[in-house]
Design a protein around this motif. Structure first.
Motif, PDB file in Angstrom:
ATOM      1  N   GLU A   8       0.833  -1.171  -0.094  1.00 32.61           N
ATOM      2  CA  GLU A   8       0.041   0.019   0.016  1.00 32.61           C
ATOM      3  C   GLU A   8       0.712   1.180  -0.004  1.00 32.61           C
ATOM      4  OE1 GLU A   8      -2.558  -0.191   3.383  1.00 32.61           O
ATOM      5  OE2 GLU A   8      -3.690  -1.760   2.509  1.00 32.61           O
ATOM      6  N   VAL A   9       2.020   1.365   0.792  1.00 37.68           N
ATOM      7  CA  VAL A   9       2.940   2.526   0.955  1.00 37.68           C
ATOM      8  C   VAL A   9       3.359   2.735  -0.583  1.00 37.68           C
ATOM      9  CG1 VAL A   9       5.022   3.209   1.756  1.00 37.68           C
ATOM     10  CG2 VAL A   9       3.213   2.124   3.533  1.00 37.68           C
ATOM     11  N   VAL A  10       3.998   1.615  -0.996  1.00 36.56           N
ATOM     12  CA  VAL A  10       4.533   1.632  -2.402  1.00 36.56           C
ATOM     13  C   VAL A  10       3.735   2.315  -3.374  1.00 36.56           C
ATOM     14  CG1 VAL A  10       5.658   0.519  -4.457  1.00 36.56           C
ATOM     15  CG2 VAL A  10       6.212  -0.072  -1.887  1.00 36.56           C
ATOM     16  N   ARG A  11       2.329   1.511  -3.206  1.00 36.35           N
ATOM     17  CA  ARG A  11       1.442   2.016  -4.500  1.00 36.35           C
ATOM     18  C   ARG A  11       1.230   3.661  -4.090  1.00 36.35           C
ATOM     19  NH1 ARG A  11      -1.100  -2.938  -3.960  1.00 36.35           N
ATOM     20  NH2 ARG A  11      -2.357  -2.006  -1.997  1.00 36.35           N
ATOM     21  N   GLU A  12       0.991   3.996  -3.050  1.00 35.91           N
ATOM     22  CA  GLU A  12       0.670   5.321  -2.727  1.00 35.91           C
ATOM     23  C   GLU A  12       2.055   6.265  -3.116  1.00 35.91           C
ATOM     24  OE1 GLU A  12      -1.825   8.171  -0.381  1.00 35.91           O
ATOM     25  OE2 GLU A  12      -2.065   6.327  -1.232  1.00 35.91           O
ATOM     26  N   HIS A  13       3.191   5.655  -2.903  1.00 39.11           N
ATOM     27  CA  HIS A  13       4.527   6.565  -3.412  1.00 39.11           C
ATOM     28  C   HIS A  13       4.446   6.659  -4.896  1.00 39.11           C
ATOM     29  CE1 HIS A  13       8.367   8.187  -2.925  1.00 39.11           C
ATOM     30  NE2 HIS A  13       8.941   7.566  -3.845  1.00 39.11           N
ATOM     31  N   GLU A  14       4.134   5.682  -5.584  1.00 37.67           N
ATOM     32  CA  GLU A  14       4.272   5.523  -7.010  1.00 37.67           C
ATOM     33  C   GLU A  14       3.046   6.733  -7.506  1.00 37.67           C
ATOM     34  OE1 GLU A  14       3.891   1.528  -7.931  1.00 37.67           O
ATOM     35  OE2 GLU A  14       5.974   1.011  -7.979  1.00 37.67           O
ATOM     36  N   ALA A  15       1.881   6.565  -6.802  1.00 37.99           N
ATOM     37  CA  ALA A  15       0.733   7.624  -7.262  1.00 37.99           C
ATOM     38  C   ALA A  15       1.237   9.111  -6.850  1.00 37.99           C
ATOM     39  CB  ALA A  15      -0.430   7.294  -6.355  1.00 37.99           C
ATOM     40  N   HIS A  16       2.081   9.208  -6.019  1.00 35.82           N
ATOM     41  CA  HIS A  16       2.641  10.486  -5.599  1.00 35.82           C
ATOM     42  C   HIS A  16       3.802  10.892  -6.765  1.00 35.82           C
ATOM     43  CE1 HIS A  16       5.151  13.583  -3.576  1.00 35.82           C
ATOM     44  NE2 HIS A  16       6.071  13.111  -3.761  1.00 35.82           N
ATOM     45  N   LEU A  17       4.538  10.099  -6.976  1.00 34.87           N
ATOM     46  CA  LEU A  17       5.451  10.199  -8.285  1.00 34.87           C
ATOM     47  C   LEU A  17       4.699  10.703  -9.450  1.00 34.87           C
ATOM     48  CD1 LEU A  17       8.292   7.567  -7.381  1.00 34.87           C
ATOM     49  CD2 LEU A  17       8.390  10.057  -6.954  1.00 34.87           C
ATOM     50  N   ALA A  18       3.628  10.023  -9.814  1.00 37.92           N
ATOM     51  CA  ALA A  18       2.885  10.435 -10.907  1.00 37.92           C
ATOM     52  C   ALA A  18       2.238  11.465 -10.837  1.00 37.92           C
ATOM     53  CB  ALA A  18       1.886   9.091 -11.264  1.00 37.92           C
ATOM     54  N   GLY A  19       2.280  12.209  -9.705  1.00 43.45           N
ATOM     55  CA  GLY A  19       1.631  13.733  -9.642  1.00 43.45           C
ATOM     56  C   GLY A  19       0.084  13.732  -9.130  1.00 43.45           C
ATOM     57  N   ARG A  20      -0.272  12.613  -8.538  1.00 42.52           N
ATOM     58  CA  ARG A  20      -1.542  12.649  -7.842  1.00 42.52           C
ATOM     59  C   ARG A  20      -1.471  13.384  -6.537  1.00 42.52           C
ATOM     60  NH1 ARG A  20      -3.984   7.103  -5.719  1.00 42.52           N
ATOM     61  NH2 ARG A  20      -3.855   8.103  -3.579  1.00 42.52           N
ATOM     62  N   GLY A  21      -2.079  14.441  -6.448  1.00 43.45           N
ATOM     63  CA  GLY A  21      -1.955  15.595  -5.480  1.00 43.45           C
ATOM     64  C   GLY A  21      -2.295  14.888  -3.957  1.00 43.45           C
ATOM     65  N   ASP A  22      -3.122  13.935  -3.709  1.00 42.22           N
ATOM     66  CA  ASP A  22      -3.407  13.463  -2.583  1.00 42.22           C
ATOM     67  C   ASP A  22      -2.733  12.268  -2.096  1.00 42.22           C
ATOM     68  OD1 ASP A  22      -4.766  11.923  -4.387  1.00 42.22           O
ATOM     69  OD2 ASP A  22      -6.448  11.242  -3.098  1.00 42.22           O
ATOM     70  N   ALA A  23      -1.736  11.819  -2.959  1.00 36.65           N
ATOM     71  CA  ALA A  23      -0.926  10.832  -2.684  1.00 36.65           C
ATOM     72  C   ALA A  23       0.400  11.110  -1.862  1.00 36.65           C
ATOM     73  CB  ALA A  23      -0.325  10.019  -3.768  1.00 36.65           C
ATOM     74  N   LYS A  24       0.509  10.535  -0.956  1.00 33.09           N
ATOM     75  CA  LYS A  24       1.909  10.527   0.195  1.00 33.09           C
ATOM     76  C   LYS A  24       3.199   9.739  -0.382  1.00 33.09           C
ATOM     77  CE  LYS A  24      -1.418  11.488   4.101  1.00 33.09           C
ATOM     78  NZ  LYS A  24      -1.793  10.763   5.279  1.00 33.09           N
TER      79      LYS A  24
END
Length: 436
Positions: A8-24
Motif C-alpha cells: 500500500e505504501v509503495v502504491r501510494e508513493h508511485e501515485a505521488h511520483l505520478a503527480g496525484r495531489g492527495d498521494a503521500k
C-alpha cells in the motif's frame, strides 16, 4: 511492517511520483523491512533513512535520489536496481547482491547510523555511531559506480569485476583483496586507498590519481596505466605481467616466421607469442597474425586495417583507438579486451565453421569487452559473443548481429540504424533501443 501494508505504501508513493495531489510519499525511515519483497518497485526519492533491510529483495527497484543514509542492506539483493544520486552515507551493503545495479554519482560518505538489537528493535540514540559506507563482501559485477563518492568506504573482498568506477572518489577506501578484474577506474581518485592483495587484472587506471595508495601484492597483469604510472613507488610491490621477451627490433623476423607457420599449417616457421608486447602506435596494416598469442598486448592507436587476426588470442589486450577497419577477427578471443574508441568498420568477426571437424564452430569472443564509442559500421558480427560487453555510444549502423549473444550487454546511446539482429539473444541487455 507487513508485506500487505508495504505494498500500500509503495502504491501510494508511485501515485505521488505520478503527480496525484492527495498521494503521500513513502516515509520508511527507521522501519524494519527485513525480508521484504520490493522487487521492481518505484521508490525514487523515498525516505529510507536508517531503515533495516536485511535480506530484502530489491531486484530492479528504482531508488534514485532516495534517502538511505545509515540504512542496513546486508545480505539484500539489489541486482539491476537504480540508485543513481542516492544518499547512501554510512549505509551497510555487506554481502549484498549489487550486480548490474546503477550507483552512478551516489553519496557514499560516512554518517551517523542507527543500531538495532538482535530482535530488530531500534536502540537509543546514545548507541548510534558514525560509520563509512560498507560494501565488504558485496557482489557488484558490472555495476555502474561512475562518479560515485566512496571515500573511506570499506570494500574488503568485494567483487567489482567489469564494474564502472570511472571518475569515482575512492580516496582512503579499503579495497583489500577486492576483485576488480577488467574494472574501469580511469580518472578515479584512488589517493590513500588500500588495494593490497586485490585483483586488478585488465583494469583501466588511465588518468587515475594514486598518491599514497597501497598496491602491495595487487595483481596488475594486463592493467592499463599511463606510461609514467608504472614507475611510481605506489606500484613497487604490485604484480605485473612479465615484459615480453621480444624487442621491436626482432618483430620483422617474428612476423615472417609466423606467416610461414600459418601458410604451412604449422609445418614450418613458428607461432608468434607476442603476449604483453607493446605495439603502441605502430603501422601493422595488413599484417598476418592469424592464431597468434597476443594476450595483454598493447595496440593502442595502432594501425591494423585489413590485418588478419583470425583465431588470435587477444584477451585483456589494449586496443584503444586502434584502426581495425576491414580486419579479419573471425574466431578471435577478445574477452575483456579494451577497444574504446577503436574503428572496426567493415571488419569481419563472424564465426568460423570447420567442416573437417564435424562442423565445429569457433565463435569470436567479445564477452565483457570494453567497446565504448567503438565504430562497427557495416561490421559482420554474426554469431559473436558480446555477453556483458560495454557498447555505450557505439556505432553499429548496418552491422550484422545475426545470432549474436548480447546477454547483459550495455547499449546506452548506441546507434542501431539498419542493424540486423535476427535471432540475436538480448536477455538482460540494457538500453538496447531498437529502431522502428
Amino acid at each position: 511492517m507487513s508485506q500487505e501494508r508495504l505494498r500500500e505504501v509503495v502504491r501510494e508513493h508511485e501515485a505521488h511520483l505520478a503527480g496525484r495531489g492527495d498521494a503521500k510519499p513513502a516515509q520508511l525511515s527507521y522501519t524494519d523491512l527485513s525480508d521484504a519483497d520490493l522487487s521492481g518497485a518505484n521508490l525514487a526519492q523515498a525516505d529510507l533513512t536508517g531503515a533495516r533491510l536485511h535480506r530484502a529483495r530489491l531486484d530492479g527497484t528504482r531508488l534514485s535520489l532516495s534517502k538511505c543514509a545509515g540504512s542496513d542492506f546486508r545480505n539484500a539483493t539489489l541486482d539491476g536496481a537504480d540508485l543513481r544520486w542516492a544518499d547512501l552515507r554510512g549505509a551497510c551493503l555487506r554481502a549484498a547482491g549489487l550486480n548490474d545495479a546503477n550507483f552512478a554519482e551516489i553519496d557514499g560518505g560516512d554518517a551517523v547510523a542507527p543500531v538495532y538489537d538482535a530482535e530488530g528493535r531500534l536502540t537509543d540514540a546514545s548507541a548510534q555511531q558514525r560509520r563509512p559506507l560498507d560494501l565488504s563482501g558485496a557482489s557488484a559485477q558490472r555495476a555502474d559506480l561512475a562518479g560515485a563518492s566512496l571515500g573511506k568506504a570499506f570494500a574488503l573482498h568485494a567483487d567489482f569485476a567489469d564494474a564502472n568506477l570511472g571518475k569515482a572518489d575512492l580516496a582512503g577506501a579499503d579495497l583489500r583483496k577486492a576483485q576488480l578484474v577488467s574494472a574501469r577506474l580511469n580518472e578515479a581518485n584512488l589517493a590513500g586507498s588500500d588495494f593490497s592483495g586485490a585483483n586488478l587484472a585488465g583494469a583501466n587506471l588511465a588518468g587515475a590519481s594514486v598518491d599514497g595508495a597501497n598496491f602491495t601484492g595487487a595483481d596488475m597483469r594486463g592493467a592499463i596505466l599511463d606510461q609514467a604510472m608504472r614507475s611510481l613507488p605506489e606500484f613497487a610491490e604490485a604484480v605485473f605481467a612479465a615484459v615480453s621477451r621480444h624487442s621491436r627490433e626482432e618483430l620483422t623476423v617474428l612476423l615472417e616466421r609466423h606467416a610461414a607457420w600459418v601458410m604451412s599449417e604449422g609445418r614450418e616457421g613458428e607461432r608468434a607469442d607476442l603476449s604483453d608486447f607493446d605495439f603502441r602506435g605502430m603501422n601493422l596494416a595488413g599484417v598476418n597474425l592469424m592464431g597468434a598469442l597476443l594476450e595483454r598486448a598493447c595496440f593502442a592507436e595502432t594501425l591494423l586495417s585489413s590485418a588478419n587476426l583470425a583465431l588470435a588470442r587477444l584477451n585483456f589486450a589494449d586496443l584503444r583507438k586502434a584502426d581495425l577497419r576491414k580486419a579479419n577477427l573471425r574466431g578471435a578471443n577478445l574477452s575483456r579486451a579494451v577497444l574504446d574508441g577503436a574503428d572496426m568498420s567493415n571488419s569481419n568477426l563472424s564465426a568460423i565453421r570447420d567442416e573437417a571437424r564435424a562442423g565445429r564452430v569457433a565463435r569470436t569472443n567479445l564477452s565483457a569487452a570494453k567497446l565504448k564509442q567503438v565504430k562497427l559500421v557495416g561490421a559482420n558480427l554474426s554469431g559473436v559473443s558480446l555477453v556483458g560487453a560495454d557498447l555505450r555510444d557505439a556505432d553499429l549502423t548496418q552491422a550484422n548481429l545475426t545470432s549474436a549473444d548480447l546477454t547483459d550487454g550495455r547499449f546506452t546511446g548506441a546507434k542501431l540504424s539498419d542493424t540486423v539482429l535476427n535471432e540475436a539473444r538480448t536477455e538482460g541487455a540494457r538500453d538496447l533501443i531498437l529502431p522502428n
